[in-house]
Structure formats: structure tokens, C-alpha cells
Design an enzyme around this catalytic site. Structure first.
Site, PDB file in Angstrom:
ATOM      1  N   HIS A  34       0.861  -1.195   0.000  1.00 51.03           N
ATOM      2  CA  HIS A  34       0.000   0.000   0.000  1.00 51.03           C
ATOM      3  C   HIS A  34       0.894   1.241   0.000  1.00 51.03           C
ATOM      4  CE1 HIS A  34      -3.499   2.411   0.542  1.00 51.03           C
ATOM      5  NE2 HIS A  34      -3.840   2.116   1.775  1.00 51.03           N
ATOM      6  N   HIS A  41      -2.531  -2.351  -9.636  1.00 50.30           N
ATOM      7  CA  HIS A  41      -3.534  -1.710  -8.779  1.00 50.30           C
ATOM      8  C   HIS A  41      -4.786  -2.574  -8.762  1.00 50.30           C
ATOM      9  CE1 HIS A  41      -6.108   1.402  -7.049  1.00 50.30           C
ATOM     10  NE2 HIS A  41      -4.996   1.994  -6.691  1.00 50.30           N
ATOM     11  N   ASP A  91       2.569   5.353  -6.703  1.00 49.97           N
ATOM     12  CA  ASP A  91       3.843   5.263  -5.970  1.00 49.97           C
ATOM     13  C   ASP A  91       5.060   5.142  -6.875  1.00 49.97           C
ATOM     14  OD1 ASP A  91       1.858   3.392  -3.831  1.00 49.97           O
ATOM     15  OD2 ASP A  91       2.857   5.243  -3.224  1.00 49.97           O
TER      16      ASP A  91
HETATM   17  C1  SDX Z   1      -1.556   2.112  -3.360  1.00 47.58           C
HETATM   18  O1  SDX Z   1      -6.316   0.732  -3.275  1.00 47.58           O
HETATM   19  C2  SDX Z   1      -5.818   1.871  -3.531  1.00 47.58           C
HETATM   20  O2  SDX Z   1      -6.471   2.752  -4.058  1.00 47.58           O
HETATM   21  C3  SDX Z   1      -4.367   2.060  -3.106  1.00 47.58           C
HETATM   22  C4  SDX Z   1      -3.733   3.379  -3.491  1.00 47.58           C
HETATM   23  C5  SDX Z   1      -4.368   4.541  -2.757  1.00 47.58           C
HETATM   24  O3  SDX Z   1      -4.261   5.670  -3.237  1.00 47.58           O
HETATM   25  O4  SDX Z   1      -4.862   4.321  -1.635  1.00 47.58           O
HETATM   26  O5  SDX Z   1      -3.870   3.593  -4.891  1.00 47.58           O
HETATM   27  C6  SDX Z   1      -2.240   3.416  -3.137  1.00 47.58           C
HETATM   28  O6  SDX Z   1      -1.473   1.322  -2.473  1.00 47.58           O
HETATM   29  C7  SDX Z   1      -1.030   1.785  -4.740  1.00 47.58           C
HETATM   30  C8  SDX Z   1      -0.443   0.336  -4.851  1.00 47.58           C
HETATM   31  C9  SDX Z   1       0.963   0.357  -4.244  1.00 47.58           C
HETATM   32  N1  SDX Z   1       1.518  -1.008  -4.160  1.00 47.58           N
HETATM   33  C10 SDX Z   1       2.489  -1.436  -4.973  1.00 47.58           C
HETATM   34  O7  SDX Z   1       2.965  -0.770  -5.895  1.00 47.58           O
HETATM   35  C11 SDX Z   1       3.011  -2.840  -4.657  1.00 47.58           C
HETATM   36  C12 SDX Z   1       3.076  -3.676  -5.954  1.00 47.58           C
HETATM   37  N2  SDX Z   1       1.732  -3.931  -6.439  1.00 47.58           N
HETATM   38  C13 SDX Z   1       1.139  -5.210  -6.107  1.00 47.58           C
HETATM   39  O8  SDX Z   1       1.475  -5.705  -4.847  1.00 47.58           O
HETATM   40  C14 SDX Z   1      -0.337  -5.290  -6.480  1.00 47.58           C
HETATM   41  O9  SDX Z   1      -0.451  -4.813  -7.763  1.00 47.58           O
HETATM   42  C15 SDX Z   1      -1.377  -4.590  -5.612  1.00 47.58           C
HETATM   43  C16 SDX Z   1      -1.232  -4.937  -4.163  1.00 47.58           C
HETATM   44  C17 SDX Z   1      -1.287  -3.119  -5.786  1.00 47.58           C
HETATM   45  C18 SDX Z   1      -2.751  -5.027  -6.089  1.00 47.58           C
HETATM   46  O10 SDX Z   1      -2.831  -6.379  -5.827  1.00 47.58           O
HETATM   47  P1  SDX Z   1      -4.109  -7.261  -6.258  1.00 47.58           P
HETATM   48  O11 SDX Z   1      -5.194  -6.388  -6.799  1.00 47.58           O
HETATM   49  O12 SDX Z   1      -4.432  -8.178  -5.141  1.00 47.58           O
HETATM   50  O13 SDX Z   1      -3.568  -8.070  -7.508  1.00 47.58           O
HETATM   51  P2  SDX Z   1      -2.834  -9.458  -7.408  1.00 47.58           P
HETATM   52  O14 SDX Z   1      -1.737  -9.420  -6.381  1.00 47.58           O
HETATM   53  O15 SDX Z   1      -3.871 -10.533  -7.296  1.00 47.58           O
HETATM   54  O16 SDX Z   1      -2.132  -9.514  -8.846  1.00 47.58           O
HETATM   55  C19 SDX Z   1      -2.763 -10.114  -9.966  1.00 47.58           C
HETATM   56  C20 SDX Z   1      -1.603 -10.721 -10.781  1.00 47.58           C
HETATM   57  C21 SDX Z   1      -0.781 -11.736  -9.984  1.00 47.58           C
HETATM   58  O17 SDX Z   1      -0.171 -12.614 -10.921  1.00 47.58           O
HETATM   59  P3  SDX Z   1      -0.789 -14.117 -11.132  1.00 47.58           P
HETATM   60  O18 SDX Z   1      -0.984 -14.704  -9.741  1.00 47.58           O
HETATM   61  O19 SDX Z   1      -2.100 -13.903 -11.867  1.00 47.58           O
HETATM   62  O20 SDX Z   1       0.263 -14.816 -11.936  1.00 47.58           O
HETATM   63  O21 SDX Z   1      -0.678  -9.680 -11.131  1.00 47.58           O
HETATM   64  C22 SDX Z   1       0.588  -9.945 -10.502  1.00 47.58           C
HETATM   65  C23 SDX Z   1       0.308 -10.916  -9.373  1.00 47.58           C
HETATM   66  O22 SDX Z   1       1.478 -11.672  -9.078  1.00 47.58           O
HETATM   67  N3  SDX Z   1       1.069  -8.648  -9.990  1.00 47.58           N
HETATM   68  C24 SDX Z   1       2.322  -8.242 -10.029  1.00 47.58           C
HETATM   69  C25 SDX Z   1       2.328  -6.957  -9.487  1.00 47.58           C
HETATM   70  N4  SDX Z   1       1.090  -6.614  -9.137  1.00 47.58           N
HETATM   71  C26 SDX Z   1       0.308  -7.674  -9.441  1.00 47.58           C
HETATM   72  N5  SDX Z   1       3.438  -8.853 -10.476  1.00 47.58           N
HETATM   73  C27 SDX Z   1       4.586  -8.144 -10.358  1.00 47.58           C
HETATM   74  N6  SDX Z   1       4.654  -6.891  -9.859  1.00 47.58           N
HETATM   75  C28 SDX Z   1       3.556  -6.279  -9.413  1.00 47.58           C
HETATM   76  N7  SDX Z   1       3.638  -5.028  -8.916  1.00 47.58           N
END
Ligand code: SDX
Length: 402
Positions: free
Chosen positions: A241, A280, A336
Site C-alpha cells: 500500500h 492496482h 507510488d
Molecule cells: C496504493 O487501493 C488503492 O487505491 C491504493 C492506493 C491509494 O491511493 O490508496 O492507490 C495506493 O497502495 C497503490 C499500490 C501500491 N503497491 C504497490 O505498488 C506494490 C506492488 N503492487 C502489487 O502488490 C499489487 O499490484 C497490488 C497490491 C497493488 C494489487 O494487488 P491485487 O489487486 O491483489 O492483484 P494481485 O496481487 O492478485 O495480482 C494479480 C496478478 C498476480 O499474478 P498471477 O498470480 O495472476 O500470476 O498480477 C501480478 C500478481 O502476481 N502482480 C504483479 C504486481 N502486481 C500484481 N506482479 C509483479 N509486480 C507487481 N507489482
């Protein structure tokens, strides 16, 4: 099972509340606060004016803005004891741990704002007194957020705390308290103050994100808003997050340069590492805030000089946007991805970046909290579960268990 209607781990597609504060269209990359597009607010508004909009639903008149900003800036002082509390942390304590503790501690200094002490219905009554009490806690939390954050910054440097200045704006006051150069006429550089104010505006609210949901989960028990905001701060701290802006910089440093980006991308695809700042839950296209922040970075770099990490960031972004792994998973830069580069250029330590996210997000948390309290019939948030454990079985004594 037991009348459960929906099983949706991680709330991946569950609406837990109705809200008129923020609208997001993740497919089109649309973000609006009370109907106003984020691009227009970022260009024409200020953080405190957008804070008023988020909290009260309309852009303020001049008189309303003057009253609101005066109230907030009048509440930047903190009780002397907070200096001892923050001063008691080790120099290497993460500032988000300090801030989370400080918000909870603030509640102990506003007993009249504590429903457990002042009577449960103090925020959910339909009276002017209830609204005024609510607003007073809101002004306190917004005003004191910059002072507490500045104190966390200075404590870790072993420097004296700086009292909130008079007659400065929100971002200016924050910069003044953090890095007061012991000059009587200290004024932050206008480009720096404007960049920080716009970054605060962009981080103010984002619908029912994990930390806002944490604030409402805790706030639904009618606890004081300081404790609820402390819970939101703890949720934002996580690297999935708000902690991602810190994780992005650590990632870019570990990559070392644009030439090493292909190898890092392969490691991401093998799921050995995450591409921080990408992806996201809602945006399946570019996060509109990321696009605006990218432009702010150019303004700041024009003043401070370009950070070499930007080349690595751009190479990483361009490689990911062309790669099927990311395209098929609809992964784009989020808020971010570039923000940490700006904070670094402004001279903040890396682990302070999530604090720069938490300070403005206090406004969004409180806007959602206020909306929940004004709904009057606050229902405690108590989700269900799907039980997957053992069926009924009889107890057996220790002897029989050997
Ligand atoms: C913020 O919710 C909000 O609005 C948050 C925010 C706000 O203003 O409040 O916008 C602020 O928190 C932005 C997000 C910051 N976090 C990151 O940058 C961390 C990296 N991102 C991931 O951890 C992820 O994308 C999330 C946590 C942001 C979202 O996760 P989800 O929706 O649960 O998606 P997921 O983990 O189920 O991913 C789906 C697929 C997976 O692959 P498969 O299992 O299908 O093979 O996408 C992959 C994930 O492994 N994936 C990523 C990835 N994000 C998702 N792979 C590599 N790098 C990534 N960043």
C-alpha cells in the site's frame, strides 16, 4: 454456509459502503473527488481547498476557506508530552511506526472527543454540537499531522523540534518544521512548496483503499477518530500500500541502472520479486495520479537536477509496458512509481516517503469517517468467514494424547 451471501477474499469485488466522496473508473483511468476530475484539482486547487471539498462536499467560498484553513492551522501545536513520547523512540525507528503511535497517543489528549469517555452517541447525534465536536477533532488531526511528521523527522536526526510557524501555508509549515535553517525569514522554495502541496492533493483520498477501509472498520465500533486514524496509518505503512513509494526507490537502487532492467523483469516474471509501484486493484489502465506526478518530477528536477534513478525507472516502466506478462495482467504504474523520486530530490530520507503519503491521506480517512458517522445508524463492521476447520470432536486428556 450459515447464510453467508458472498465469499470474496480480500474484498476483490465487494462494496462495503455507499459513498459520495470519490469516484474511480479503473478501466478508463478516471479519478474524481465530489465530481471534480483529479487533473483539474491538481492544476487549479490546493491541498487544503481539496481537503474542504472531500470533507464537506463542495468547493469552499472564500469565507469558508478562510475559516477552515485558519482552524486547521490553529491546531498544529501538539501537547508538550508528545515531544517526550516521540523523543523516546530510537533514532532508527521507522517514522511510520512513530506516526502510528503518535496518532493513537493524540487521542489520549482529547478525552472529550472519545466516545468511550464522553458518551457513545457524541458523533452520531443529529445536533449542531455533535457536528462541531466532530469538526474540532478533524481540524486537530489534519493540523497536527504535519507537526507529528516533522517531529518524527527531526527526532531521528537528533535535532530539536521546531514549533509550528505562524502565517505559513500547510506545506510551507511542514517544510519549515522539518528543516528549519534557523533563519528568521526562512521560506521554502516556491517550486518545492507547490510540488509538495500538489503531491499532498494527489494523495488525499482514493475511495475505499485498504487504509480507508481500516479506518472505517475500526471507526465502526464508535472508537475515537484518533485511534481510527492510527489504524489507517498502520495499514498504509505496508509495502503493498503506501509503503510502496519507499519500496520503489529500494528496488531502483538494487537494479543499479537501465542496463540491468531486463534481468530484473525476468526475476519479476519468475515471481522472485515484485515490481513495486506497478499494479492496482482497481486501475487496469494507467493511474491518472502517476501521469500527473511524472510531470511534477520534471519541475522539481529542473530545480534540483535529475536523479539518475529516473533513467532506471523509465527503462523499467517502458520494458514492463511492452511485456506480455504485465500487459496480460493489466499492470501499469501507480501513484507510488514516480513519487519517491521527487521526495528523494527534495532531500527526504527513503523511509520517510510513506509519511508523506500518510499526512495528506488523513484528510481522506476523515472524510470517510465523517460520512460514516453522519449516516447516523452506524453498523459495526463484522465480516463473516467460510469455516474450513474440523467438525465436532470430543476432548481427550494429555495422557491419551501422548
Ligand atoms: C496504493 O487501493 C488503492 O487505491 C491504493 C492506493 C491509494 O491511493 O490508496 O492507490 C495506493 O497502495 C497503490 C499500490 C501500491 N503497491 C504497490 O505498488 C506494490 C506492488 N503492487 C502489487 O502488490 C499489487 O499490484 C497490488 C497490491 C497493488 C494489487 O494487488 P491485487 O489487486 O491483489 O492483484 P494481485 O496481487 O492478485 O495480482 C494479480 C496478478 C498476480 O499474478 P498471477 O498470480 O495472476 O500470476 O498480477 C501480478 C500478481 O502476481 N502482480 C504483479 C504486481 N502486481 C500484481 N506482479 C509483479 N509486480 C507487481 N507489482
Amino acid at each position: 454456509q450459515g447464510g453467508i451471501r458472498v465469499y470474496d477474499p480480500g474484498y476483490q469485488n465487494t462494496a462495503v459502503i455507499q459513498s459520495s466522496i470519490t469516484f474511480i473508473d479503473g478501466a478508463k483511468g478516471v479519478l474524481r473527488h465530489r465530481g471534480y476530475p483529479i487533473e483539474q484539482l491538481a492544476e487549479k486547487s490546493t491541498f487544503l481547498e481539496t481537503a474542504y471539498l472531500l470533507l464537506y462536499g463542495e468547493l469552499p467560498t472564500k469565507a469558508q476557506y478562510t475559516l477552515f484553513s485558519t482552524e486547521v492551522m490553529h491546531h498544529t501545536f501538539v501537547h508538550r508530552d508528545l515531544e517526550d513520547i516521540i523523543g523516546s523512540f530510537r533514532h532508527d525507528a521507522h517514522p511510520m511506526s512513530i506516526l502510528t503511535a503518535a496518532f493513537a497517543a493524540l487521542g489520549a489528549y482529547s478525552p472529550e472527543g472519545n466516545p468511550s469517555l464522553a458518551g457513545q452517541k457524541i458523533y452520531t447525534m443529529d445536533t449542531e454540537a455533535s457536528l462541531q465536536l466532530m469538526d474540532k477533532q478533524i481540524f486537530r488531526l489534519i493540523g497536527k499531522s504535519i507537526t507529528l511528521a516533522a517531529m518524527a523527522y527531526r527526532m531521528r536526526q537528533g535535532r530539536q523540534f521546531v514549533a509550528p510557524p505562524a502565517n505559513m501555508g500547510f506545506a510551507d509549515s511542514f517544510l519549515f518544521m522539518m528543516d528549519h535553517l534557523n533563519e528568521t525569514n526562512y521560506r521554502p522554495h516556491p517550486t518545492v512548496a507547490k510540488a509538495l502541496d500538489t503531491l499532498f492533493l494527489l494523495h488525499a483520498d482514493h475511495e475505499m483503499n485498504a487504509s480507508a477501509a481500516a479506518v472505517l472498520q475500526v471507526g465502526s465500533t464508535l472508537v475515537d477518530p484518533y485511534s481510527a486514524v492510527s489504524a489507517g496509518c498502520a495499514a498504509l505503512y505496508g509495502p503493498l500500500h503506501g509503503g510502496a513509494n519507499e519500496a520503489v526507490i529500494r528496488m531502483l537502487i538494487s537494479i543499479g541502472g537501465p542496463e540491468n532492467v531486463p534481468a530484473y523483469i525476468e526475476r519479476v516474471k519468475r515471481k522472485e520479486v515484485v515490481l513495486s509501484g506497478f499494479g492496482h486493484r482497481i486501475y487496469v489502465s494507467a493511474d491518472p495520479r502517476s501521469t500527473i506526478i511524472r510531470k511534477i518530477a520534471d519541475d522539481v528536477f529542473a530545480l534540483t537536477g535529475k536523479d539518475p534513478l529516473l533513467d532506471t525507472a523509465l527503462a523499467l516502466r517502458d520494458a514492463a509496458l511492452k511485456d506480455e506478462y504485465f500487459i496480460s495482467r493489466k499492470l501499469y504504474p501507480n501513484v507510488d512509481f514516480f513519487s519517491g523520486l521527487i521526495y528523494r530530490a527534495l532531500g527526504f530520507p527513503t523511509d520517510f516517503f510513506p509519511v508523506l503519503f500518510a499526512v495528506p491521506r488523513v484528510v481522506g480517512w476523515l472524510a470517510h469517517w465523517r460520512q460514516l458517522m453522519l449516516s447516523r445508524n452506524v453498523k459495526i463492521w463484522r465480516p463473516r468467514q467460510v469455516y474450513t476447520g474440523e467438525g465436532e470432536r470430543a476432548y481427550i486428556g494429555m495422557k491419551e494424547r501422548e
